[in-house]
Design a protein around this motif. Structure first.
Motif, mmCIF file in Angstrom:
data_model
loop_
_atom_site.group_PDB
_atom_site.id
_atom_site.type_symbol
_atom_site.label_atom_id
_atom_site.label_comp_id
_atom_site.label_asym_id
_atom_site.label_seq_id
_atom_site.Cartn_x
_atom_site.Cartn_y
_atom_site.Cartn_z
ATOM 1 N N UNK A 78 43.407 -16.050 40.257
ATOM 2 C CA UNK A 78 43.554 -17.590 40.782
ATOM 3 C C UNK A 78 42.531 -18.313 40.490
ATOM 4 N N UNK A 79 41.841 -18.137 39.435
ATOM 5 C CA UNK A 79 40.923 -18.890 38.812
ATOM 6 C C UNK A 79 39.657 -19.544 39.894
ATOM 7 N N UNK A 80 39.886 -20.953 39.875
ATOM 8 C CA UNK A 80 38.800 -21.731 40.572
ATOM 9 C C UNK A 80 39.390 -22.259 41.904
ATOM 10 N N UNK A 81 40.749 -21.896 42.255
ATOM 11 C CA UNK A 81 41.293 -22.080 43.525
ATOM 12 C C UNK A 81 40.748 -21.159 44.617
ATOM 13 N N UNK A 82 39.591 -21.817 45.203
ATOM 14 C CA UNK A 82 39.055 -21.381 46.195
ATOM 15 C C UNK A 82 39.822 -20.796 47.413
ATOM 16 N N UNK A 83 40.559 -21.563 48.028
ATOM 17 C CA UNK A 83 41.591 -21.208 48.886
ATOM 18 C C UNK A 83 42.500 -19.817 48.723
ATOM 19 N N UNK A 84 43.132 -19.884 47.337
ATOM 20 C CA UNK A 84 43.993 -18.774 47.012
ATOM 21 C C UNK A 84 43.089 -17.463 46.744
ATOM 22 N N UNK A 85 41.851 -17.647 46.109
ATOM 23 C CA UNK A 85 40.899 -16.429 46.034
ATOM 24 C C UNK A 85 40.626 -15.876 47.337
ATOM 25 N N UNK A 86 40.185 -16.797 48.299
ATOM 26 C CA UNK A 86 40.190 -16.417 49.642
ATOM 27 C C UNK A 86 41.084 -15.566 50.157
ATOM 28 N N UNK A 87 42.477 -16.111 50.266
ATOM 29 C CA UNK A 87 43.563 -15.325 50.641
ATOM 30 C C UNK A 87 43.648 -14.073 50.008
ATOM 31 N N UNK A 119 43.504 -8.209 49.875
ATOM 32 C CA UNK A 119 43.513 -6.876 49.119
ATOM 33 C C UNK A 119 42.339 -6.084 50.100
ATOM 34 N N UNK A 120 41.746 -6.569 50.782
ATOM 35 C CA UNK A 120 40.654 -5.934 51.273
ATOM 36 C C UNK A 120 41.410 -4.627 52.236
ATOM 37 N N UNK A 121 40.702 -3.592 51.958
ATOM 38 C CA UNK A 121 41.180 -2.232 52.420
ATOM 39 C C UNK A 121 42.558 -1.976 51.763
ATOM 40 N N UNK A 122 42.952 -2.523 51.004
ATOM 41 C CA UNK A 122 44.362 -2.313 50.124
ATOM 42 C C UNK A 122 44.049 -1.411 49.026
ATOM 43 N N UNK A 123 45.046 -0.609 48.729
ATOM 44 C CA UNK A 123 44.807 -0.086 47.380
ATOM 45 C C UNK A 123 45.212 -0.803 46.123
ATOM 46 N N UNK A 124 44.640 -1.135 45.289
ATOM 47 C CA UNK A 124 44.664 -2.207 44.484
ATOM 48 C C UNK A 124 46.091 -1.988 43.573
ATOM 49 N N UNK A 125 46.393 -0.583 43.533
ATOM 50 C CA UNK A 125 47.537 -0.128 42.577
ATOM 51 C C UNK A 125 48.756 -0.791 43.477
ATOM 52 N N UNK A 126 48.953 -0.822 44.687
ATOM 53 C CA UNK A 126 50.028 -1.302 45.461
ATOM 54 C C UNK A 126 50.462 -2.806 45.025
ATOM 55 N N UNK A 127 49.332 -3.495 44.572
ATOM 56 C CA UNK A 127 49.471 -4.841 44.162
ATOM 57 C C UNK A 127 49.679 -5.025 42.976
#
Length: 277
Positions: A59-68, A73-81
């Motif tokens: 999401x690059x420099x898009x701070x809002x999307x990065x926060x989302x 992904x917090x607590x999520x298995x990154x493989x699922x994403x």
């Protein structure tokens, strides 16, 4: 950004992300940490690029999307994403486990192809609070090269990070993977760090003493080693009998003949592949 080829509605920040976007993010994340630090036990959590960070960085420099994305992904298995953006995998390349503790665990090295590149990463025993749940990327190869490029990258990663990620012969009660690869990688580690021979020989001797009262384990190992390496079964059996039941005690002071070393490494790989899964 284009709509991804697979439905990723469950992870909404990525619904407007394409595989090409993911590829660029991975390339950038790896390039940004290309001067990777060799293992000195133990690596810094942020010394390697990771799948988690690459997925957020799309999401690059898009701070809002990065926060989302960070929240999603917090607590999520990154493989699922990651999985919806891959044609196949990720797949286990080397998988380790333990069965003699109250809590079983599985960890190791996995790989996948994304665009023109293949990636290797460490998959931890999830749920134990390991910093590596970010899925650190430990190797990259160009898929346009021949098949050996993947294995060269895997060997480099394995021999560099085996201590950090508890891979045999440093740790790992059981391990499965391509036998020829494991023999090559573990043999290289033992040549570089001879003191680890004690762990290898002690493991084989202990299992022989505990499970091989009738000699069946040595016979089984000899047969498997002979089948996989082409070495004479009688020669294999003789070396294993001498070192695992005879007077030859484990010692880092004693050098091995080439044949002895090859047989013992092959027997160790065969033994740790006999259980755990």
């Amino acid at each position: 950004m284009k709509t991804p080829k697979a439905d990723v509605a469950a992870v909404s920040p990525w619904t407007a992300v394409s595989s090409a976007d993911i590829q660029r993010a991975f390339d950038s994340e790896v390039a940004g940490k290309s001067g990777r630090r060799k293992s000195k036990r133990k690596i810094s959590p942020d010394s390697l690029p990771s799948i988690r960070e690459a997925l957020v960085s799309v999401f690059g420099d898009d701070e809002e999307l990065r926060k989302k994305a960070e929240a999603a992904i917090e607590g999520e298995d990154p493989e699922t994403v990651l999985a919806p953006f891959l044609d196949a995998g990720p797949d286990w390349l080397v998988r380790c486990s333990v069965t003699d503790s109250m809590v079983s665990g599985v960890w190791g090295l996995k790989g996948f192809v994304l665009g023109s590149r293949g990636y290797l990463y460490f998959h931890p025993d999830f749920g134990v609070g390991d910093e590596s749940e970010c899925l650190p990327i430990v190797g990259v190869w160009d898929v346009s090269e021949d098949r050996s490029a993947c294995w060269d990258s895997l060997k480099d990663a394995y021999t560099t990070y085996y201590k950090d990620f508890a891979l045999p012969p440093f740790m790992g009660q059981w391990a499965q993977g391509p036998s020829d690869f494991l023999r090559d990688a573990i043999g290289a580690i033992l040549e570089r760090t001879p003191r680890l021979w004690l762990d290898v020989l002690n493991r084989l001797r202990q299992d022989t003493a505990g499970d091989d009262t009738d000699g069946s384990l040595i016979r089984s190992l000899a047969e498997k080693v002979s089948s996989e390496t082409g070495m004479e079964e009688s020669a294999v059996s003789g070396v294993l009998t001498m070192f695992l039941t005879g007077s030859e005690r484990p010692s880092i002071k004693r050098g091995f003949e080439d044949l002895e070393s090859q047989i013992l490494v092959a027997a160790f790989v065969a033994r740790i592949g006999m259980g755990g899964f």
